[in-house]
Design an enzyme around this catalytic site. Sequence first.
Site, PDB file in Angstrom:
ATOM      1  N   HIS A  87       1.141  -1.349  -0.438  1.00 26.27           N
ATOM      2  CA  HIS A  87      -0.027  -0.120  -0.195  1.00 26.27           C
ATOM      3  C   HIS A  87       0.956   1.376   0.022  1.00 26.27           C
ATOM      4  O   HIS A  87       2.727   1.598   0.628  1.00 26.27           O
ATOM      5  CB  HIS A  87      -0.936  -0.038   0.627  1.00 26.27           C
ATOM      6  CG  HIS A  87      -2.612   1.031   1.320  1.00 26.27           C
ATOM      7  ND1 HIS A  87      -1.534   2.464   1.394  1.00 26.27           N
ATOM      8  CD2 HIS A  87      -3.419   1.253   0.816  1.00 26.27           C
ATOM      9  CE1 HIS A  87      -3.050   3.409   1.436  1.00 26.27           C
ATOM     10  NE2 HIS A  87      -3.178   2.591   0.821  1.00 26.27           N
ATOM     11  N   GLU A 157      -4.212   3.039  -8.136  1.00 24.94           N
ATOM     12  CA  GLU A 157      -4.215   3.882  -6.238  1.00 24.94           C
ATOM     13  C   GLU A 157      -3.499   4.645  -6.580  1.00 24.94           C
ATOM     14  O   GLU A 157      -1.953   4.517  -5.993  1.00 24.94           O
ATOM     15  CB  GLU A 157      -3.741   2.722  -5.133  1.00 24.94           C
ATOM     16  CG  GLU A 157      -5.447   2.144  -4.486  1.00 24.94           C
ATOM     17  CD  GLU A 157      -5.107   1.608  -3.251  1.00 24.94           C
ATOM     18  OE1 GLU A 157      -4.053   2.231  -1.774  1.00 24.94           O
ATOM     19  OE2 GLU A 157      -4.912   0.559  -3.156  1.00 24.94           O
TER      20      GLU A 157
HETATM   21  P1  PGA Z   1      -9.036   6.636   0.237  1.00 17.53           P
HETATM   22  O1  PGA Z   1      -7.565   5.365   0.721  1.00 17.53           O
HETATM   23  O2  PGA Z   1     -10.665   6.314  -0.076  1.00 17.53           O
HETATM   24  O3  PGA Z   1      -9.611   7.367   1.828  1.00 17.53           O
HETATM   25  O4  PGA Z   1      -8.501   7.493  -0.407  1.00 17.53           O
HETATM   26  C1  PGA Z   1      -7.914   5.044  -0.347  1.00 17.53           C
HETATM   27  C2  PGA Z   1      -6.593   3.974  -0.364  1.00 17.53           C
HETATM   28  O5  PGA Z   1      -5.901   3.688   0.502  1.00 17.53           O
HETATM   29  O6  PGA Z   1      -5.989   3.591  -1.631  1.00 17.53           O
END
Ligand code: PGA
Length: 238
Positions: A87, A157
């Site tokens: 992540h 992401e």
């Molecule tokens: P968020 O987090 O929805 O608060 O932007 C997404 C993530 O951790 O990738």
Amino acid sequence: MKKIIVANQKMNLSYDDAKSLKKQMDELCFDNVDFIVSPSFINLNVFKENYKICAQNCHHMKQGPYTGEISAYHLKLIGCSHTLIGHASRREFETNKLIKCKVKAALDTALIPILCIGETAMEKQLNKTAEVLKKQITIPLGDLSEEEINEVLISYEPVWSIGKGEALSANIIKDTIEFIKQTIRGFSPASKYKVIYGGSVDSSTINEILKIDNVDGVLIGGAAVDIVKLSKLIKVIK
Ligand code: PGA
């Protein structure tokens, strides 16, 4: 096929807060989605009763003198079905090589690795998105068999979008996921793995994102720990 929703609670919720959130979540209906909760380690047991649980990280060795670590093997034993790997919060101090070892460790213990990839704001500004994503995909997955790659869940992401209230436009998500798939086609015939999107997904954007034909689901952060936001998000899904 049901869309995947991974609810990443990050380093939030005390044990008592987790129990109270779980109680409120139990009132919601998750039947139309494949819902996976990713609590902090100490709260995995709280959610395990009614939900698929996903660790937020794992160690790549099975067991041994690794103080403060938790192995994919031990996570599997307590009932995890998935683990996040790489992540954005962790990539600040984890390399693609280490992430590769973690993906392999997860697969070897029958945990589904959720391989998180994404460019930073700076990398985007320097037009390095393709180069960065290519490395984040090729290093961890390049040596895996077709069957292994098919087990992996990739979460795209963009780091600059996480927690910023600014999800990417549908076109960019679609094109980036196509790029991810094209990159994998460059070294493997695998085609059954899933790809989800994460970064500021909320009830106002989720349907547009889930409608994109190459998106298998989303990873939510902010909306994962707030029952009002979560309930709204789950209820609007068409
Ligand atoms: P968020 O987090 O929805 O608060 O932007 C997404 C993530 O951790 O990738």
